[in-house]
Design a protein around this motif. Structure first.
Motif, short mmCIF file in Angstrom:
data_model
loop_
_atom_site.label_atom_id
_atom_site.label_comp_id
_atom_site.label_asym_id
_atom_site.label_seq_id
_atom_site.Cartn_x
_atom_site.Cartn_y
_atom_site.Cartn_z
N LYS A 46 16.39 41.80 -19.95
CA LYS A 46 17.43 41.02 -19.88
C LYS A 46 18.01 40.97 -21.36
N GLU A 73 2.89 38.21 -15.50
CA GLU A 73 3.51 39.80 -15.25
C GLU A 73 3.94 40.47 -16.64
N LYS A 79 3.19 46.63 -10.56
CA LYS A 79 3.43 45.98 -9.24
C LYS A 79 2.39 46.22 -8.45
N ILE A 119 23.52 28.96 -8.30
CA ILE A 119 22.79 28.43 -9.19
C ILE A 119 22.02 29.47 -9.95
N1 C2G Z 1 16.35 33.14 -7.14
C1 C2G Z 1 16.76 32.59 -6.11
N2 C2G Z 1 18.07 31.83 -6.24
C2 C2G Z 1 18.56 31.72 -7.22
C3 C2G Z 1 17.74 32.03 -8.51
C4 C2G Z 1 16.94 32.78 -8.44
O1 C2G Z 1 16.25 32.90 -4.82
N3 C2G Z 1 19.76 30.95 -7.24
C5 C2G Z 1 14.96 33.80 -7.26
C6 C2G Z 1 15.12 35.30 -7.46
O2 C2G Z 1 15.64 36.16 -6.56
C7 C2G Z 1 13.58 35.62 -7.80
C8 C2G Z 1 12.96 34.35 -8.07
O3 C2G Z 1 13.93 33.44 -7.96
O4 C2G Z 1 12.99 36.17 -6.61
C9 C2G Z 1 12.90 34.42 -9.90
O5 C2G Z 1 14.10 34.62 -10.59
P1 C2G Z 1 14.09 35.10 -12.04
O6 C2G Z 1 13.30 34.24 -12.76
O7 C2G Z 1 15.72 35.37 -12.26
O8 C2G Z 1 13.36 36.28 -11.82
P2 C2G Z 1 13.59 37.75 -12.48
O9 C2G Z 1 13.92 37.59 -13.77
O10 C2G Z 1 14.39 38.25 -11.34
O11 C2G Z 1 12.23 38.61 -12.30
O12 C2G Z 1 8.94 41.80 -11.59
C10 C2G Z 1 10.43 41.07 -11.06
C11 C2G Z 1 10.84 40.22 -11.98
O13 C2G Z 1 9.70 39.75 -12.69
C12 C2G Z 1 11.63 39.46 -11.16
#
Ligand code: C2G
Length: 132
Positions: A46, A73, A79, A119
């Motif tokens: 990111k 991770e 994975k 959110i």
């Molecule tokens: N999530 C959700 N609803 C939101 C925000 C996030 O359901 N409003 C879910 C995401 O879809 C994800 C989890 O919360 O399944 C974690 O979100 P992030 O912290 O943004 O994770 P991310 O950076 O996408 O990391 O190996 C995969 C990555 O590590 C995923």
């Protein structure tokens, strides 16, 4: 359904969307393992250093009632190894990742859950910092 569920995420500035995906993931099995992205992985993904450090994010996720085990991770490329190491029967991700992990359906069930609307960590950071 019995079995081990695994999910992954950064879980930075922990919010109710994170909680809901963890609760729904836990309900798909009887053991939930969560991979929390390393700070370095998050920066690669990111271009941003997380607000909370990986140790803090790990501690928050580990303290949640539906979570049985956590680990850091280190790489998105690992994975398959993580799924095998923890003996996961189901891989759960939010649907912002829909289709991205289908390659693992040879070793476990792959489930994408709808994201909680309206959110996100990014929106929260913008709101708190007054840039939204
Ligand atoms: N999530 C959700 N609803 C939101 C925000 C996030 O359901 N409003 C879910 C995401 O879809 C994800 C989890 O919360 O399944 C974690 O979100 P992030 O912290 O943004 O994770 P991310 O950076 O996408 O990391 O190996 C995969 C990555 O590590 C995923």
């Amino acid at each position: 359904m019995a079995g081990t569920v695994i999910t992954f995420g950064t879980f930075d500035v922990f919010h109710v969307g994170h909680l809901r995906v963890i609760e729904r993931a836990a309900a798909l099995g009887d053991r939930l393992v969560v991979g929390v992205s390393a700070d370095a992985l998050n920066f690669r993904k990111k271009g941003r250093v997380p607000v909370f450090s990986e140790a803090e994010r790990l501690a928050i996720v580990a303290a949640l009632k539906p979570v049985d085990e956590v680990f850091v991770e280190e790489s998105l490329e690992l994975k398959r190894e993580y799924i095998q190491k923890f003996g996961a029967d189901v891989l759960v991700m939010g649907d912002d990742w829909a289709g991205r992990f289908d390659e693992f359906s040879d070793i476990c069930e792959v489930v994408y859950l709808p994201r909680t609307p309206a959110i996100s960590t990014t929106a929260l950071i913008e709101k708190i910092s007054g840039t939204a």
